[in-house]
Design a protein around this motif. Structure first.
Motif, short mmCIF file in Angstrom:
data_model
loop_
_atom_site.label_atom_id
_atom_site.label_comp_id
_atom_site.label_asym_id
_atom_site.label_seq_id
_atom_site.Cartn_x
_atom_site.Cartn_y
_atom_site.Cartn_z
N ARG A 156 3.02 7.85 -61.63
CA ARG A 156 3.64 8.42 -60.59
C ARG A 156 4.40 7.57 -59.38
N SER A 157 5.71 7.43 -59.11
CA SER A 157 6.21 6.65 -58.10
C SER A 157 7.37 7.42 -57.44
N GLU A 158 8.05 6.72 -56.47
CA GLU A 158 9.59 7.05 -56.03
C GLU A 158 10.45 6.73 -56.90
N LEU A 159 11.62 7.57 -56.87
CA LEU A 159 12.67 7.21 -57.70
C LEU A 159 13.35 5.75 -57.80
N THR A 160 13.00 4.93 -56.78
CA THR A 160 13.62 3.61 -56.66
C THR A 160 12.30 2.73 -56.55
N THR A 161 11.31 3.20 -57.02
CA THR A 161 10.13 2.12 -56.99
C THR A 161 9.21 2.11 -58.23
N ILE A 162 9.02 0.64 -58.87
CA ILE A 162 8.12 0.64 -60.01
C ILE A 162 6.67 0.57 -59.37
N PRO A 163 5.69 1.51 -59.98
CA PRO A 163 4.52 1.47 -59.35
C PRO A 163 3.66 0.13 -59.84
N ASP A 164 2.41 -0.11 -59.13
CA ASP A 164 1.67 -0.98 -59.50
C ASP A 164 0.71 -0.94 -60.88
N ASN A 165 0.68 0.54 -60.88
CA ASN A 165 -0.44 1.01 -61.95
C ASN A 165 0.06 2.00 -62.79
N ALA A 166 -0.68 2.15 -63.99
CA ALA A 166 -0.30 3.39 -64.84
C ALA A 166 -1.68 3.73 -65.48
N LYS A 167 -1.72 4.98 -65.87
CA LYS A 167 -3.00 5.39 -66.67
C LYS A 167 -2.56 6.21 -67.99
N ILE A 168 -3.16 5.81 -69.02
CA ILE A 168 -2.90 6.39 -70.50
C ILE A 168 -4.20 6.93 -70.95
#
Length: 385
Positions: A237-249
């Motif tokens: 999850r992030s904002e529309l114009t933001t690449i996040p630091d992390n993701a979880k699968i």
């Protein structure tokens, strides 16, 4: 004393409905266990307690034949029920959505009728009311505390909405798959979506990992082997114009053997690390072993098939493919002593009896209690006819 077995069935159906109204999650089945023990006491059935909320009723313990155990599970699921049945769950986010209320009621019916005919039993019988089947490894705890001591063989069953009512399956070998889960933390470097070149995008990497994992089954497993690898969640999850630091699968696997489970886990780890390297991100991988495959013993499976045939008739066998890719902690019992497990169909054409297990609209088919309890009693070497 009951005049006939149908009176016992009526009692068991009522018991089931009361359980359904008052479900309890794994390791929280305090009132459920209390109700079971009260029924056993009322009918003069001695019992022992295991794993806090587990109960084992004891019949004909002085007999010399092979000691046979019959098992029913008692826990519910964390789901909000959406049925319109009169006995709908009264507890928010808790529901008997897998039919364990029906399994318990079935074992209650068998217990009462066997007790009333205890003098006709040629062998000892244990009635295993087990907690925490739904991911809680309740069978393991019951065994560790001694519930199988002196028991020679064990039988169990599960209702199955994908099988027609009046039919069942009980194969030699694997009847239900083993399972496990994987949890992958993808660590990148976030930033503005207009500058992807200075980011390390965990969303793109997660997408690539997800697609790459699909080739395990498609290209590394023989078509004859039943294996499932399912990515069930990607959280970035992030904002529309933001690449996040992390993701979880996160996801789960289903396998028919211990060897294939180990192979699939190894491939998940290898593929994830290789893809992560190519996308310039780092990963942390957690692989969790859950239940082993439920593998029937041939002699006991043959005994169960004969009991099912006597109960359901000549055309009792379903043509549904096995192993079923769902999992069961009955595997712990079958890894300890001989036994067998069957899937008995509940689809009688009524929509709520066709809903799959773990569905908020699911409802156990009460018509199953009589044939299932009859089958269990036959396995205890008591022929109701």
């Amino acid at each position: 004393m009951y005049k006939n077995f149908d009176e016992v069935i009526d009692y068991a159906i009522n018991f089931r409905h009361n359980l359904h109204k008052n479900p309890e999650l794994k390791w929280e089945e305090t009132n459920t266990a209390k109700n079971i023990r009260e029924v056993l006491e009322q009918h003069g059935i001695p019992f022992k307690t295991y794993a806090n909320t587990g109960t084992v009723g004891l019949l004909a313990q002085d007999k010399k034949g092979p000691h046979i155990a019959l098992r029913g599970d008692i826990d519910a699921l964390p789901l909000e029920e959406k049925t319109d049945v009169a006995y709908k769950s009264q507890k928010p986010q808790c529901m008997h959505a897998c039919g364990h209320d029906g399994h318990t009621a079935t074992l209650i019916a068998a217990a009462i009728w066997l007790k009333q005919n205890e003098d006709k039993l040629p062998n000892p019988v244990s009635l295993v009311f087990q907690p925490a089947e739904e991911g809680g490894h309740g069978a393991k705890k019951m065994i560790e505390e001694g519930c199988l001591e002196g028991v020679d063989m064990i039988f169990g069953w599960h209702n199955w909405p994908a099988i027609k009512f009046g039919q069942a399956v009980c194969p030699d070998g694997t009847v239900m798959a083993g399972n496990g889960t994987f949890h992958i933390d993808v660590k990148g470097k976030g930033g503005h979506s207009s500058q992807p070149e200075i980011c390390k995008d965990p969303v793109l990497a997660s997408s690539a990992i997800t697609l790459a994992l699909q080739q395990i089954v498609a290209r590394q497993i023989a078509p004859q082997d039943s294996v499932v690898v399912s990515v069930t969640s990607i959280d970035a999850r992030s904002e529309l114009t933001t690449i996040p630091d992390n993701a979880k699968i996160e996801g789960s696997i289903r396998v028919p053997t211990i060897e294939l489970k180990q192979f699939v886990f190894e491939q998940i780890e290898k593929i994830t690390k290789d893809v992560a390297k190519s996308y310039n991100v780092e990963v942390e991988i957690e692989l969790r072993d859950r239940y082993q495959a439920t593998i029937n013993h041939e002699i006991q499976a043959s005994m169960m098939r004969e009991a099912l045939k006597k109960t359901l008739g000549e055309n009792w066998q379903s043509n549904i493919a096995t192993p079923i890719m769902a999992s069961e902690d009955f595997s712990y019992y079958l890894n300890t002593i001989p036994g067998a497990f069957a899937l008995i169909g509940s689809d009688d054409g009524i929509e709520k009896h066709q809903k799959p297990c773990h569905n908020v609209y699911y409802d156990f088919n009460d018509k199953l209690i009589k044939p299932a309890s009859t089958t269990l009693m036959r396995l205890a070497n008591f022929d109701i006819n």
